[in-house]
Design a protein around this motif. Structure first.
Motif, PDB file in Angstrom:
ATOM      1  N   LYS A 313       0.827  -1.206   0.000  1.00  0.00           N
ATOM      2  CA  LYS A 313       0.000   0.000   0.000  1.00  0.00           C
ATOM      3  C   LYS A 313       0.858   1.251   0.000  1.00  0.00           C
ATOM      4  CE  LYS A 313      -4.119   1.989   2.204  1.00  0.00           C
ATOM      5  NZ  LYS A 313      -5.139   1.820   3.267  1.00  0.00           N
ATOM      6  N   ALA A 314       1.997   1.195   0.683  1.00  0.00           N
ATOM      7  CA  ALA A 314       2.877   2.357   0.743  1.00  0.00           C
ATOM      8  C   ALA A 314       3.516   2.667  -0.602  1.00  0.00           C
ATOM      9  CB  ALA A 314       3.973   2.132   1.789  1.00  0.00           C
ATOM     10  N   GLN A 315       3.612   1.659  -1.460  1.00  0.00           N
ATOM     11  CA  GLN A 315       4.232   1.868  -2.766  1.00  0.00           C
ATOM     12  C   GLN A 315       3.276   2.481  -3.779  1.00  0.00           C
ATOM     13  OE1 GLN A 315       5.515  -2.221  -3.325  1.00  0.00           O
ATOM     14  NE2 GLN A 315       7.663  -1.640  -3.043  1.00  0.00           N
ATOM     15  N   VAL A 316       1.982   2.506  -3.479  1.00  0.00           N
ATOM     16  CA  VAL A 316       0.988   3.100  -4.379  1.00  0.00           C
ATOM     17  C   VAL A 316       0.890   4.579  -4.039  1.00  0.00           C
ATOM     18  CG1 VAL A 316      -1.378   3.031  -5.210  1.00  0.00           C
ATOM     19  CG2 VAL A 316      -0.265   0.922  -4.474  1.00  0.00           C
ATOM     20  N   MET A 317       1.372   5.424  -4.955  1.00  0.00           N
ATOM     21  CA  MET A 317       1.465   6.853  -4.673  1.00  0.00           C
ATOM     22  C   MET A 317       0.098   7.543  -4.712  1.00  0.00           C
ATOM     23  SD  MET A 317       4.587   6.775  -4.095  1.00  0.00           S
ATOM     24  CE  MET A 317       4.791   8.516  -3.737  1.00  0.00           C
ATOM     25  N   ASP A 318      -0.855   6.990  -5.449  1.00  0.00           N
ATOM     26  CA  ASP A 318      -2.199   7.568  -5.565  1.00  0.00           C
ATOM     27  C   ASP A 318      -3.026   7.084  -4.371  1.00  0.00           C
ATOM     28  OD1 ASP A 318      -4.885   8.070  -6.169  1.00  0.00           O
ATOM     29  OD2 ASP A 318      -4.532   7.942  -8.321  1.00  0.00           O
ATOM     30  N   THR A 319      -3.366   8.005  -3.458  1.00  0.00           N
ATOM     31  CA  THR A 319      -4.069   7.621  -2.228  1.00  0.00           C
ATOM     32  C   THR A 319      -5.429   6.998  -2.528  1.00  0.00           C
ATOM     33  OG1 THR A 319      -2.978   9.434  -1.069  1.00  0.00           O
ATOM     34  CG2 THR A 319      -4.910   8.462  -0.008  1.00  0.00           C
ATOM     35  N   ALA A 320      -6.183   7.569  -3.455  1.00  0.00           N
ATOM     36  CA  ALA A 320      -7.505   7.028  -3.787  1.00  0.00           C
ATOM     37  C   ALA A 320      -7.391   5.619  -4.350  1.00  0.00           C
ATOM     38  CB  ALA A 320      -8.202   7.950  -4.786  1.00  0.00           C
ATOM     39  N   ALA A 322      -4.862   3.526  -3.804  1.00  0.00           N
ATOM     40  CA  ALA A 322      -4.390   2.631  -2.742  1.00  0.00           C
ATOM     41  C   ALA A 322      -5.551   2.203  -1.840  1.00  0.00           C
ATOM     42  CB  ALA A 322      -3.300   3.317  -1.927  1.00  0.00           C
ATOM     43  N   ASN A 323      -6.379   3.167  -1.434  1.00  0.00           N
ATOM     44  CA  ASN A 323      -7.506   2.840  -0.558  1.00  0.00           C
ATOM     45  C   ASN A 323      -8.493   1.907  -1.247  1.00  0.00           C
ATOM     46  OD1 ASN A 323      -6.469   4.415   1.494  1.00  0.00           O
ATOM     47  ND2 ASN A 323      -7.565   6.257   0.849  1.00  0.00           N
TER      48      ASN A 323
END
Length: 623
Positions: A313-320, A322-323
């Motif tokens: 999850k930390a590697q996904v830069m797009d917060t939306a 990732a969630n």
């Protein structure tokens, strides 16, 4: 004291002594540095000077280019080994030779032209694309230039450009030369050929003892041993010392408890994304409600999903993103907002968070703890080993005392046998090999420092000098070599015999039938071989050694004895490609220009102040 010296220097006795000192120093060759070329001059080309500032700027520029290739700035010694100082001097000398000729021809540059060149130089343009005096001053200051030096250099460049553009027009390669080159490179031939083998000749008689002995005498240089040095070695490094450590189970368990949280592998998900239009998003959501899977939905929507990889999850830069992705089950799909519409998110696989057990982590923990102990002890152990070496204690005793492995190897100059030193890199093995071959039997050998604060110690046990081998030692090899030579000579003689028959009117098909061979036809090939590699460049060159109906023989690069006849010769019908013609024109122009400038420089005479040049490099760039 200094005031007293200054006063003495101003007095008549002081001035007389200064004169004597100046004459005495000049008598020892200082005139070569000062009076001959000048204190600020490293070379003369005719009446043109190459100053230290010019040289340093050009040298620094070339050093920076080398640094980009090497990944670091070369030292003075490395640059000298690569010929950098000579390269820079020669380049500068060529420019000064052109400037000297331009001056003799009365060429010049007006102030208006210099001003135009200044305004058009993109290095000095501001944010609006116009000449900016502030930028001009900043760039000159950063580059170590004065205004006068800049305008002098640009003026010289403009004069050289006038000279070169007049003497060397854009086209220097004649059309006939381009045609000849096109014919040379573009002509293709096809051959019929047969390949001879041992069945096509009489088997040579087995060599006698006398023949073997004579062959060995004639080829003795091919049958010699190389110098070999038997050594015993120990490798004292953090890794080798760590391997001697025993770590208690309770220490391992305690370390595991301390770091187990950091050993946890976070959850990872394999994520795919598809960008959707408004209509596609509506259809996608309807399909999801109907229970369709992601592959079906993307196919029906006519979109190609993009794989984002397997990520935490930390590697996904797009917060939306990732969630959304980390809120789905495996195989789940959802639609979220995108930059210019909607996007479908799919999670195809999930790797759950995992923490290794103590047993799974034991080996890594033991290595970490042992390495930590070794790192604190290695310098102390090194001192002890050096003391024992100074007391002439053998390596076998030292290795046993510190529980280090004792390595033995018969080393040749290449050092390949040093791969027994598993903790030593290939680059350091070369260093060790060189030290072994500099050592003298019976003398104490110093340690060899290698990468990673490590050292290799060795004892030279025995030196086996290079020598000629006897027939008894190499009988089989000599027999094989002599037999092979006779077979090859017989095949060459047979090839010449067949070529003579072909040139006398016989056909290759008839000759092949008599040898129980079948002629083969080659693909078309140029002088450099065929595209499929079946005709190599050696065979191709042989096939082009004669006219369109040439017949000959050749030994290919793979050792095949081939007899051939040219059956087709095709010359190019199209002119040389534009890119190739332009390259040839450029090469021809550069060649003529290079020869002209080199001759001009030689006629003008190049004088280099080697002492001043070396001092300049050393002071500014180190050894």
């Amino acid at each position: 004291m200094l005031d007293g010296l200054r006063g003495f220097a101003k007095s008549w006795p002081g001035k007389i002594m200064g004169a004597f000192l100046l004459v005495g120093v000049a008598g020892f060759g200082i005139n070569n540095v000062i009076t001959d070329l000048g204190s600020n001059t490293v070379a003369h080309v005719g009446d043109q000077e190459i100053t230290s500032r010019e040289f340093l700027r050009a040298y620094q520029s070339q050093a920076n280019r080398l640094a980009q290739q090497l990944g670091r700035v070369p030292t003075g010694a490395e640059a000298e080994a690569m010929g950098l100082p000579s390269f820079v001097i020669l380049n500068l000398a060529q420019g000064e030779a052109l400037t000297g000729l331009a001056n003799k021809m009365g060429l010049g540059v007006s102030d208006d032209k210099l001003g135009q060149m200044l305004r058009q130089d993109p290095s000095f343009q501001g944010t609006l694309g116009n000449f900016d005096p502030a930028v001009f001053n900043q760039v000159l200051q950063a580059s170590g230039w004065t205004e006068s030096e800049y305008f002098q250099t640009r003026g010289d460049e403009a004069k050289r450009e006038q000279l070169v553009s007049t003497l060397f027009p854009a086209k220097t390669l004649p059309d006939v030369a381009a045609t000849l080159i096109n014919d040379y490179a573009g002509t293709q031939r096809t051959i019929d050929y047969v390949t001879l083998n041992e069945a096509n000749i009489e088997t040579p008689a087995a060599p006698t003892e006398e023949e073997l002995a004579a062959y060995l005498t004639e080829h003795q240089s091919e049958f010699r041993t190389v110098e070999t040095r038997k050594v015993q070695m120990i490798d004292l490094s953090i890794a080798s010392l760590a391997a001697t450590k025993t770590i208690a189970d309770d220490a391992v368990a305690a370390e595991y408890e301390r770091i187990k949280a950091s050993l946890t592998t976070p959850e990872k998900r394999t994520i795919e994304q598809a960008v959707l239009t408004a209509d596609q998003a509506t259809a996608f959501e309807a399909g999801l409600a109907a229970g369709k899977d992601f592959a079906t939905l993307t196919t029906e929507a006519g979109v190609t999903p993009t794989s984002l990889g397997t990520l935490t999850k930390a590697q996904v830069m797009d917060t939306a993103l990732a969630n959304a992705a980390f809120g789905l089950q495996q195989g789940g799909v959802t639609v979220i907002d995108g930059v210019a519409g909607k996007r479908a998110i799919h999670v195809s696989a999930i790797e759950a968070e995992r923490q290794p057990t103590l047993e799974e982590a034991r080996a890594d923990i033991v290595n970490t703890l042992a390495t930590a102990e070794a790192r604190t002890e290695v310098n102390d152990v090194l001192d002890q080993v050096e003391e024992l070496r100074a007391a002439f204690r053998p390596l076998s005793e030292i290795a046993e005392r510190f529980k280090l492995p004792l390595y033995e190897a018969d080393v040749t100059s290449g050092g390949n046998q040093l791969d027994v030193l598993t903790n030593v890199s290939p680059e350091d093995r070369t260093k060790v090999s060189q030290a072994i071959f500099k050592a003298t039997a019976g003398q104490l050998t110093p340690s060899i420092p290698i990468t990673g604060n490590a050292h290799v110690f060795f004892d030279l046990v025995e030196v086996q000098a290079a020598r000629d081998q006897t027939l008894d030692e190499v009988r089989d090899a000599v027999t094989t070599a002599l037999t092979t030579e006779r077979i090859n000579n017989a095949l060459l003689a047979k090839s010449e015999e067949i070529v003579a028959q072909l040139r006398g009117g016989a056909t290759l098909a008839d000759v092949a039938t008599g040898l129980n061979l079948f002629p083969q036809i080659s693909p078309p090939f140029s002088r450099f071989g065929s595209d499929d590699g079946s005709i190599d460049n050696v065979v191709a060159q042989a096939a082009f050694n004669g006219g369109p109906d040439y017949k000959g023989s050749v030994v290919s690069s793979s050792g095949d004895f081939m007899i051939f006849e040219v059956v087709d010769n095709t010359t190019p019908t199209e002119p040389l490609e534009t890119a190739a013609a332009d390259n040839l024109q450029t090469e021809a122009q550069n060649g003529v220009y290079g020869d002209f400038v080199a001759a001009l420089r030689d006629d003008a005479g190049l004088k280099i102040n080697q002492q001043a040049l070396q001092q300049l490099i050393t002071l500014n760039f180190g050894q």
